[in-house]
Design a protein around this motif. Structure first.
Motif, PDB file in Angstrom:
ATOM      1  N   LEU A 153       0.756  -1.280  -0.050  1.00 48.19           N
ATOM      2  CA  LEU A 153       0.023   0.087   0.012  1.00 48.19           C
ATOM      3  C   LEU A 153       0.836   1.437  -0.011  1.00 48.19           C
ATOM      4  O   LEU A 153       0.623   2.058  -0.802  1.00 48.19           O
ATOM      5  CB  LEU A 153      -0.958   0.153   1.153  1.00 48.19           C
ATOM      6  N   LEU A 154       1.683   1.461   1.023  1.00 56.57           N
ATOM      7  CA  LEU A 154       2.609   2.688   1.075  1.00 56.57           C
ATOM      8  C   LEU A 154       3.490   2.976  -0.470  1.00 56.57           C
ATOM      9  O   LEU A 154       3.339   3.911  -0.663  1.00 56.57           O
ATOM     10  CB  LEU A 154       3.800   2.532   2.056  1.00 56.57           C
ATOM     11  N   ASP A 155       4.071   2.236  -1.035  1.00 54.98           N
ATOM     12  CA  ASP A 155       4.831   2.297  -2.125  1.00 54.98           C
ATOM     13  C   ASP A 155       3.572   2.774  -3.250  1.00 54.98           C
ATOM     14  O   ASP A 155       3.938   3.707  -4.189  1.00 54.98           O
ATOM     15  CB  ASP A 155       5.378   0.973  -2.947  1.00 54.98           C
ATOM     16  N   PHE A 156       2.397   2.107  -3.216  1.00 55.41           N
ATOM     17  CA  PHE A 156       1.566   2.435  -4.447  1.00 55.41           C
ATOM     18  C   PHE A 156       0.961   4.041  -4.211  1.00 55.41           C
ATOM     19  O   PHE A 156       0.900   4.646  -5.005  1.00 55.41           O
ATOM     20  CB  PHE A 156       0.421   1.476  -4.230  1.00 55.41           C
ATOM     21  N   ALA A 157       0.573   4.169  -2.674  1.00 55.01           N
ATOM     22  CA  ALA A 157       0.036   5.564  -2.448  1.00 55.01           C
ATOM     23  C   ALA A 157       0.956   6.666  -2.706  1.00 55.01           C
ATOM     24  O   ALA A 157       0.674   7.599  -3.166  1.00 55.01           O
ATOM     25  CB  ALA A 157      -0.455   5.575  -0.953  1.00 55.01           C
TER      26      ALA A 157
END
Length: 533
Positions: free
Chosen positions: A24-28
């Motif tokens: 999630l963090l990399d995508f966001a």
């Protein structure tokens, strides 16, 4: 289909609310770097903020706080209006302006882990609390409006979305959005299927008015049973140890027939508790061609192989204990398609490494043959659903119906033969001696023919092994269903069988029992049938 500029959808605002935070963090961060505004809820918003990302709370947009333990947070016109509004419809655009609704161009949602909660054996109340409501509602809304909105429900699609944006100047193309929409509806359908199936079981309804099944794609297959048939393999999320959960250590991809046969082999060998000794099952075309126990795994394999060496060539070998090097070396002496076992040591793996066409699978466990479950089969215009055949008998269940009772040695072999017969296509006849099958007759239209074929195979194998008499001499015999006439039983006696296990229940049971007494056979009834069509 080539998308023109009018078909591309801008992506300026994303609503992210996920239970599975993988990647999630990399995508966001990648979305934020591309100028996408982030909206979020609860724990997802907290995680993004702690990572230094700027996030707007959905509660600030709707004007309502999350309430009722999070049950109500996204069920609001400002959320669903932002997802459902047609950007090219003047009336929709005017309604958005009148009511302060901002468009949401990307929805990133995955659902409460209902299936995982059920799989853990959670109580009724906990399962109910893990039924997602807002998530499916948003997913269906965004998927319906895929002409303007992208919806992502799997972390594996995060990089694909970013790639699509990069290819189209920060926008998304219609072909990709349609694919995402299909995946979204498949997910909500599977989710509802899981909930309805669980609830039917929880309330004890064996035949609910509507029945749904769902699966997740595990593998696109080269073809089905035959090369002109397309096929794919899906998992059902049950985590039952077997071919669906196994780790493949080597060899080319499993085929449709490999998967079917490997499942049949492993379910059969799981009938034999590893604590009671090593066991091996060899399968060909979904029928066993040899099953045995032994002092060692190697002994069990050799005894199973000696039941029908011809059929074992190119077969599937299933073991109830971890594979060792000595057994691997013996298996490797002939061509074998698949070997499946709870585990395998490094020496066994090294033996198989030279066999590039052999697939080695390990499962970290055995399926419980007594566990409940459902089995279904398609027919024209519908499908049949039944409980998995988890029936089993123990010695105390047996009813001796002949003048002579079986000896303790015969009893052990009778129970062994009964377990094997459960996994042989009807009409099934299984001869066993000394904890190993010595003749199997499967799938015949006549039980008499199955009896004859099994005896003939025994005679052929005895000749090949250089034995003086057929291995069926002195064996016991199992029949998956009752003998409708005495002829099949007498044929088994003529072949050399000394004891019989069968369900009983024929109109001619008295005639069959009398014939058994006259032939000096011991016979027990199980009161349970194992048709396998």
């Amino acid at each position: 289909m080539t998308a023109d500029a009018a078909d591309l959808a801008p992506l300026a605002r994303a609503l992210i609310s996920v239970s599975d935070k993988t990647g999630l963090l990399d995508f966001a961060k990648a979305l934020a770097e591309r100028g996408v505004e982030l909206l979020s809820t609860g724990g997802t918003a907290k995680m993004l903020r702690e990572a230094g990302l700027k996030v707007r709370d959905v509660a600030d947009i709707t004007g309502f706080p999350e309430m009722m333990d999070g049950r109500v947070k996204t069920l609001h016109p400002k959320v669903h209006g932002g997802l459902l509004a047609l950007r090219d419809d003047d009336a929709h655009v005017a309604a958005m302006q009148d009511h302060g609704i901002e468009p949401i161009d990307l929805l990133v949602v995955n659902l409460y882990p209902f299936e995982a909660t059920v799989a853990k054996g959670a109580d009724y109340g906990t399962c109910i609390e893990n039924i997602d409501i807002g998530g499916p509602a948003m997913i269906r809304a965004a998927a319906k409006n895929h002409a303007h909105v992208a919806v992502v429900i799997d972390p594996e699609d995060y990089p694909k979305l970013l790639d699509d944006m990069d290819q189209h100047g920060g926008k998304t193309c219609p072909k990709f959005r349609r694919k995402l929409a299909q995946r979204a509806y498949s997910r909500t359908a599977a989710y509802d299927a899981a909930v309805s199936t669980w609830l039917a079981s929880a309330i004890g309804d064996p035949a609910p008015r509507r029945r749904a099944f769902a699966g997740t794609l595990a593998q696109t297959l080269r073809y089905g049973e035959n090369p002109h048939q397309s096929a794919a393999f899906y998992t059902d999320g049950s985590n039952r140890p077997g071919v669906a959960t196994a780790k493949q250590w080597q060899g080319k991809e499993l085929s449709y027939n490999n998967i079917n046969d490997t499942d049949a082999a492993f379910e059969l060998v799981a009938e034999f508790d590893p604590a009671e000794g090593p066991a091996c099952a060899i399968i060909k075309h979904a029928n066993p061609c040899g099953v045995a126990r032994g002092a060692t795994l190697l002994d069990a394999y050799r005894a199973a192989y000696d039941c029908d060496r011809i059929s074992a060539f190119g077969g599937i070998v299933a073991l109830n204990r971890p594979l060792d090097a000595a057994t691997a070396e013996e298996i490797a002496r002939i061509f074998t398609e698949v070997v499946i076992a709870p585990d395998a040591d490094d020496f066994a793996k090294a033996v198989f490494a030279a066999k590039k066409n052999l697939r080695l699978l390990t499962t970290e466990g055995l399926p419980d043959p007594k566990s409940p479950g459902l089995a279904f089969r398609q027919v024209a215009g519908g499908f049949l659903v039944q409980d998995r055949d988890n029936g089993a008998v123990i010695q105390s269940d047996l009813k001796v119906v002949t003048k002579r009772a079986p000896t303790s040695e015969e009893l052990n072999d009778l129970l062994f033969a009964w377990k094997v017969a459960k996994h042989v296509k009807s009409n099934a006849i299984v001869y066993v001696k000394g904890g190993a099958t010595v003749g199997i007759g499967a799938g015949q239209m006549s039980r008499l023919d199955s009896t004859r074929i099994a005896a003939r195979k025994s005679a052929d194998m005895a000749e090949a092994l250089g034995l003086s008499e057929p291995t069926v001499k002195g064996a016991v015999v199992a029949s998956d269903a009752f003998f409708p006439f005495a002829d099949g039983l007498l044929t088994a006696a003529e072949a050399g069988a000394t004891a019989v296990i069968q369900p009983g229940g024929s109109m001619r049971d008295d005639e069959v029992i009398a014939a058994a007494d006259e032939a000096g056979l011991a016979m027990v009834f199980t009161g349970q049938r194992h048709f396998r069509h």
